[in-house]
Motif scaffolding. Sequence first.
Motif, PDB file in Angstrom:
ATOM      1  N   VAL A 128      79.635  68.554 -62.764  1.00  0.00           N
ATOM      2  CA  VAL A 128      80.295  68.209 -61.521  1.00  0.00           C
ATOM      3  C   VAL A 128      79.625  66.999 -60.900  1.00  0.00           C
ATOM      4  O   VAL A 128      78.396  66.866 -60.927  1.00  0.00           O
ATOM      5  CB  VAL A 128      80.259  69.398 -60.550  1.00  0.00           C
ATOM      6  N   GLN A 129      80.445  66.115 -60.340  1.00  0.00           N
ATOM      7  CA  GLN A 129      79.948  64.962 -59.611  1.00  0.00           C
ATOM      8  C   GLN A 129      80.608  64.894 -58.251  1.00  0.00           C
ATOM      9  O   GLN A 129      81.782  65.238 -58.104  1.00  0.00           O
ATOM     10  CB  GLN A 129      80.203  63.664 -60.380  1.00  0.00           C
ATOM     11  N   LEU A 130      79.846  64.437 -57.257  1.00  0.00           N
ATOM     12  CA  LEU A 130      80.349  64.251 -55.910  1.00  0.00           C
ATOM     13  C   LEU A 130      80.325  62.763 -55.595  1.00  0.00           C
ATOM     14  O   LEU A 130      79.265  62.143 -55.630  1.00  0.00           O
ATOM     15  CB  LEU A 130      79.501  65.011 -54.900  1.00  0.00           C
ATOM     16  N   CYS A 182      84.229  62.759 -49.421  1.00  0.00           N
ATOM     17  CA  CYS A 182      83.498  63.219 -50.588  1.00  0.00           C
ATOM     18  C   CYS A 182      84.453  63.971 -51.492  1.00  0.00           C
ATOM     19  O   CYS A 182      85.038  64.978 -51.073  1.00  0.00           O
ATOM     20  CB  CYS A 182      82.328  64.115 -50.180  1.00  0.00           C
ATOM     21  N   ALA A 183      84.596  63.496 -52.711  1.00  0.00           N
ATOM     22  CA  ALA A 183      85.488  64.103 -53.687  1.00  0.00           C
ATOM     23  C   ALA A 183      84.684  64.663 -54.847  1.00  0.00           C
ATOM     24  O   ALA A 183      83.871  63.955 -55.444  1.00  0.00           O
ATOM     25  CB  ALA A 183      86.509  63.086 -54.190  1.00  0.00           C
ATOM     26  N   ALA A 184      84.916  65.914 -55.154  1.00  0.00           N
ATOM     27  CA  ALA A 184      84.264  66.568 -56.275  1.00  0.00           C
ATOM     28  C   ALA A 184      85.138  66.482 -57.514  1.00  0.00           C
ATOM     29  O   ALA A 184      86.355  66.685 -57.443  1.00  0.00           O
ATOM     30  CB  ALA A 184      83.972  68.027 -55.951  1.00  0.00           C
ATOM     31  N   SER A 185      84.517  66.181 -58.631  1.00  0.00           N
ATOM     32  CA  SER A 185      85.237  66.112 -59.895  1.00  0.00           C
ATOM     33  C   SER A 185      84.451  66.846 -60.968  1.00  0.00           C
ATOM     34  O   SER A 185      83.233  66.981 -60.881  1.00  0.00           O
ATOM     35  CB  SER A 185      85.485  64.659 -60.316  1.00  0.00           C
ATOM     36  N   GLY A 186      85.159  67.293 -61.978  1.00  0.00           N
ATOM     37  CA  GLY A 186      84.548  68.016 -63.068  1.00  0.00           C
ATOM     38  C   GLY A 186      85.151  69.394 -63.232  1.00  0.00           C
ATOM     39  O   GLY A 186      86.148  69.739 -62.598  1.00  0.00           O
ATOM     40  N   SER A 187      84.527  70.160 -64.088  1.00  0.00           N
ATOM     41  CA  SER A 187      85.010  71.500 -64.381  1.00  0.00           C
ATOM     42  C   SER A 187      84.443  72.488 -63.369  1.00  0.00           C
ATOM     43  O   SER A 187      83.224  72.601 -63.214  1.00  0.00           O
ATOM     44  CB  SER A 187      84.610  71.904 -65.799  1.00  0.00           C
ATOM     45  N   LYS A 244      92.524  68.807 -53.474  1.00  0.00           N
ATOM     46  CA  LYS A 244      91.889  67.607 -54.012  1.00  0.00           C
ATOM     47  C   LYS A 244      90.382  67.753 -54.162  1.00  0.00           C
ATOM     48  O   LYS A 244      89.716  66.793 -54.565  1.00  0.00           O
ATOM     49  CB  LYS A 244      92.191  66.402 -53.124  1.00  0.00           C
ATOM     50  N   ASN A 245      89.853  68.920 -53.836  1.00  0.00           N
ATOM     51  CA  ASN A 245      88.407  69.141 -53.860  1.00  0.00           C
ATOM     52  C   ASN A 245      87.669  68.059 -53.077  1.00  0.00           C
ATOM     53  O   ASN A 245      86.654  67.524 -53.524  1.00  0.00           O
ATOM     54  CB  ASN A 245      87.890  69.209 -55.299  1.00  0.00           C
ATOM     55  N   THR A 246      88.185  67.762 -51.898  1.00  0.00           N
ATOM     56  CA  THR A 246      87.661  66.685 -51.078  1.00  0.00           C
ATOM     57  C   THR A 246      87.341  67.196 -49.678  1.00  0.00           C
ATOM     58  O   THR A 246      88.107  67.975 -49.108  1.00  0.00           O
ATOM     59  CB  THR A 246      88.667  65.530 -50.988  1.00  0.00           C
TER      60      THR A 246
END
Length: 122
Positions: A2-4, A22-27, A75-77
């Motif tokens: 995961v990255q922020l 802040c947007a989180a990406s990844g599994s 959006k995990n934001t």
Amino acid sequence: QVQLAESGGGSVQAGGSLRLSCAASGSMFGINPMGWYRQVPGKQRELVAEMYSGGRTNYADSVKGRFAISRDNTKNTVYLQMNSLKPEDTAVYYCRAVVISNPPKLSESEYWGQGSQVIVSS
């Protein structure tokens, strides 16, 4: 992993406004909570605001009534709207997320963004 990714920092005059994102990406299976901390030289990193997925929030006393946290779970934001900024708000602001991993583990891990510099001049 995961990255922020943070954005929105900068310089502003006292009384002005900034909006951090802040947007989180990844599994991930989910994020709970997600929020913002800040740190100045010589001091511990402190909570600014955080939000749980159900909508419950926590704010530092020093920012209540001036800052507002919001979250787009699709959006995990997470966002931090900062109004009526004061020189004492000058700090590096860090996004924090507690990530719940995908099944079958459903374990929790803490992730931090790289930090966004906010400078408020008097």
